[in-house]
Design a protein around this motif. Sequence first.
Motif, PDB file in Angstrom:
ATOM      1  N   GLU A 151       0.846  -1.096   0.165  1.00 42.59           N
ATOM      2  CA  GLU A 151       0.002  -0.176   0.042  1.00 42.59           C
ATOM      3  C   GLU A 151       1.053   1.283   0.027  1.00 42.59           C
ATOM      4  OE1 GLU A 151      -3.341   0.316  -0.427  1.00 42.59           O
ATOM      5  OE2 GLU A 151      -3.244  -1.670  -0.956  1.00 42.59           O
ATOM      6  N   ALA A 152       1.995   1.257   0.728  1.00 41.19           N
ATOM      7  CA  ALA A 152       2.781   2.132   0.814  1.00 41.19           C
ATOM      8  C   ALA A 152       3.664   2.637  -0.533  1.00 41.19           C
ATOM      9  CB  ALA A 152       4.016   2.180   1.748  1.00 41.19           C
ATOM     10  N   HIS A 201       7.942   7.022  -0.161  1.00 43.48           N
ATOM     11  CA  HIS A 201       9.477   6.705  -0.500  1.00 43.48           C
ATOM     12  C   HIS A 201       9.995   5.889   0.667  1.00 43.48           C
ATOM     13  CE1 HIS A 201       9.809   9.591  -3.831  1.00 43.48           C
ATOM     14  NE2 HIS A 201       8.941   9.833  -3.258  1.00 43.48           N
ATOM     15  N   VAL A 202       9.398   6.131   1.866  1.00 44.13           N
ATOM     16  CA  VAL A 202      10.133   5.607   3.225  1.00 44.13           C
ATOM     17  C   VAL A 202       8.753   4.961   4.056  1.00 44.13           C
ATOM     18  CG1 VAL A 202      11.447   6.003   5.274  1.00 44.13           C
ATOM     19  CG2 VAL A 202      12.222   6.908   3.130  1.00 44.13           C
ATOM     20  N   LEU A 203       9.048   3.939   4.606  1.00 40.33           N
ATOM     21  CA  LEU A 203       7.992   3.079   5.783  1.00 40.33           C
ATOM     22  C   LEU A 203       8.984   3.087   6.787  1.00 40.33           C
ATOM     23  CD1 LEU A 203       5.020   2.414   6.049  1.00 40.33           C
ATOM     24  CD2 LEU A 203       6.013   0.102   5.497  1.00 40.33           C
ATOM     25  N   GLY A 204       8.181   3.833   8.061  1.00 37.54           N
ATOM     26  CA  GLY A 204       8.980   3.758   9.357  1.00 37.54           C
ATOM     27  C   GLY A 204       8.046   3.168  10.504  1.00 37.54           C
ATOM     28  N   GLY A 208      13.372  -6.590   5.168  1.00 35.28           N
ATOM     29  CA  GLY A 208      14.278  -5.428   4.584  1.00 35.28           C
ATOM     30  C   GLY A 208      14.235  -4.059   5.568  1.00 35.28           C
ATOM     31  N   PHE A 209      13.801  -4.077   6.508  1.00 40.80           N
ATOM     32  CA  PHE A 209      13.836  -2.980   7.585  1.00 40.80           C
ATOM     33  C   PHE A 209      15.369  -2.938   8.076  1.00 40.80           C
ATOM     34  CE2 PHE A 209       9.298  -3.168   6.905  1.00 40.80           C
ATOM     35  CZ  PHE A 209       8.811  -1.946   7.260  1.00 40.80           C
ATOM     36  N   LEU A 210      15.637  -1.601   8.195  1.00 40.51           N
ATOM     37  CA  LEU A 210      17.117  -1.444   8.849  1.00 40.51           C
ATOM     38  C   LEU A 210      16.780  -0.637  10.324  1.00 40.51           C
ATOM     39  CD1 LEU A 210      19.174  -0.088   5.837  1.00 40.51           C
ATOM     40  CD2 LEU A 210      18.880  -2.702   6.846  1.00 40.51           C
ATOM     41  N   GLN A 211      17.529  -1.050  11.354  1.00 37.75           N
ATOM     42  CA  GLN A 211      17.426  -0.255  12.561  1.00 37.75           C
ATOM     43  C   GLN A 211      17.862   1.088  12.485  1.00 37.75           C
ATOM     44  OE1 GLN A 211      18.127  -2.473  16.061  1.00 37.75           O
ATOM     45  NE2 GLN A 211      19.106  -0.741  16.976  1.00 37.75           N
ATOM     46  N   GLN A 241      13.086  -0.694  26.440  1.00 39.90           N
ATOM     47  CA  GLN A 241      13.627  -0.114  25.146  1.00 39.90           C
ATOM     48  C   GLN A 241      13.066  -0.086  23.988  1.00 39.90           C
ATOM     49  OE1 GLN A 241      17.331  -2.631  24.995  1.00 39.90           O
ATOM     50  NE2 GLN A 241      18.602  -0.948  24.047  1.00 39.90           N
ATOM     51  N   TYR A 242      13.130   1.002  23.107  1.00 42.36           N
ATOM     52  CA  TYR A 242      12.457   1.079  21.717  1.00 42.36           C
ATOM     53  C   TYR A 242      13.801   1.375  20.514  1.00 42.36           C
ATOM     54  CZ  TYR A 242       7.691   0.857  23.526  1.00 42.36           C
ATOM     55  OH  TYR A 242       6.614   0.633  24.165  1.00 42.36           O
ATOM     56  N   TRP A 243      13.350   0.684  19.457  1.00 38.42           N
ATOM     57  CA  TRP A 243      14.108   1.278  18.252  1.00 38.42           C
ATOM     58  C   TRP A 243      13.282   1.672  17.192  1.00 38.42           C
ATOM     59  CZ3 TRP A 243      14.775  -3.067  21.252  1.00 38.42           C
ATOM     60  CH2 TRP A 243      15.806  -3.263  22.023  1.00 38.42           C
ATOM     61  N   LEU A 244      13.724   2.768  16.344  1.00 34.79           N
ATOM     62  CA  LEU A 244      13.206   3.163  15.360  1.00 34.79           C
ATOM     63  C   LEU A 244      13.832   2.236  13.820  1.00 34.79           C
ATOM     64  CD1 LEU A 244      11.385   5.159  13.714  1.00 34.79           C
ATOM     65  CD2 LEU A 244      13.570   6.672  13.415  1.00 34.79           C
ATOM     66  N   TYR A 245      12.876   1.722  13.063  1.00 33.08           N
ATOM     67  CA  TYR A 245      13.269   0.849  11.804  1.00 33.08           C
ATOM     68  C   TYR A 245      12.715   1.790  10.575  1.00 33.08           C
ATOM     69  CZ  TYR A 245      14.761  -3.238  14.370  1.00 33.08           C
ATOM     70  OH  TYR A 245      15.346  -4.040  15.254  1.00 33.08           O
ATOM     71  N   ARG A 246      13.436   1.403   9.578  1.00 27.33           N
ATOM     72  CA  ARG A 246      13.113   2.230   8.423  1.00 27.33           C
ATOM     73  C   ARG A 246      13.283   1.105   7.224  1.00 27.33           C
ATOM     74  NH1 ARG A 246      14.884   7.763   5.903  1.00 27.33           N
ATOM     75  NH2 ARG A 246      15.185   7.202   3.892  1.00 27.33           N
ATOM     76  N   LEU A 247      12.335   1.351   6.135  1.00 31.16           N
ATOM     77  CA  LEU A 247      12.562   0.737   4.819  1.00 31.16           C
ATOM     78  C   LEU A 247      12.558   1.643   3.715  1.00 31.16           C
ATOM     79  CD1 LEU A 247      12.420  -2.133   3.390  1.00 31.16           C
ATOM     80  CD2 LEU A 247      10.007  -2.067   3.513  1.00 31.16           C
ATOM     81  N   ASP A 248      13.320   1.852   2.975  1.00 36.58           N
ATOM     82  CA  ASP A 248      13.467   2.637   1.705  1.00 36.58           C
ATOM     83  C   ASP A 248      12.645   1.888   0.769  1.00 36.58           C
ATOM     84  OD1 ASP A 248      13.939   4.226  -0.224  1.00 36.58           O
ATOM     85  OD2 ASP A 248      16.285   4.131  -0.054  1.00 36.58           O
ATOM     86  N   LEU A 249      11.690   2.432   0.274  1.00 35.48           N
ATOM     87  CA  LEU A 249      10.648   1.825  -0.752  1.00 35.48           C
ATOM     88  C   LEU A 249      11.123   2.387  -2.274  1.00 35.48           C
ATOM     89  CD1 LEU A 249       7.495   2.677   0.929  1.00 35.48           C
ATOM     90  CD2 LEU A 249       8.526   0.360   1.015  1.00 35.48           C
TER      91      LEU A 249
END
Length: 73
Positions: free
Chosen positions: A21-22, A28-31, A49-52, A63-71
């Motif tokens: 859907e994104a 361009h990015v999914l976080g 394929g998400f990167l921390q 503890q929390y982390w942000l992840y990102r997927l370049d689309l």
Amino acid sequence: MHPAFRGRAIARRLMEMCIKEARLGAEHVLGLHTSAIMPDAQHLYRRLGFLQVRELAPLSGQQYWLYRLDLRP
């Protein structure tokens, strides 16, 4: 996910639908963010394929982390 529903690839299919859907929406990015209490989800995100990106401030002692997927192609 409730233990009774684990192992059915439901989370993977939901994430694949979100990614699709994104892309259809020309994003361009999914976080997302995840916590230490969700190691299975973290593993799934990395397999998709998400990167921390970075560690976030703790919330309610977790503890929390942000992840990102370049689309972008």
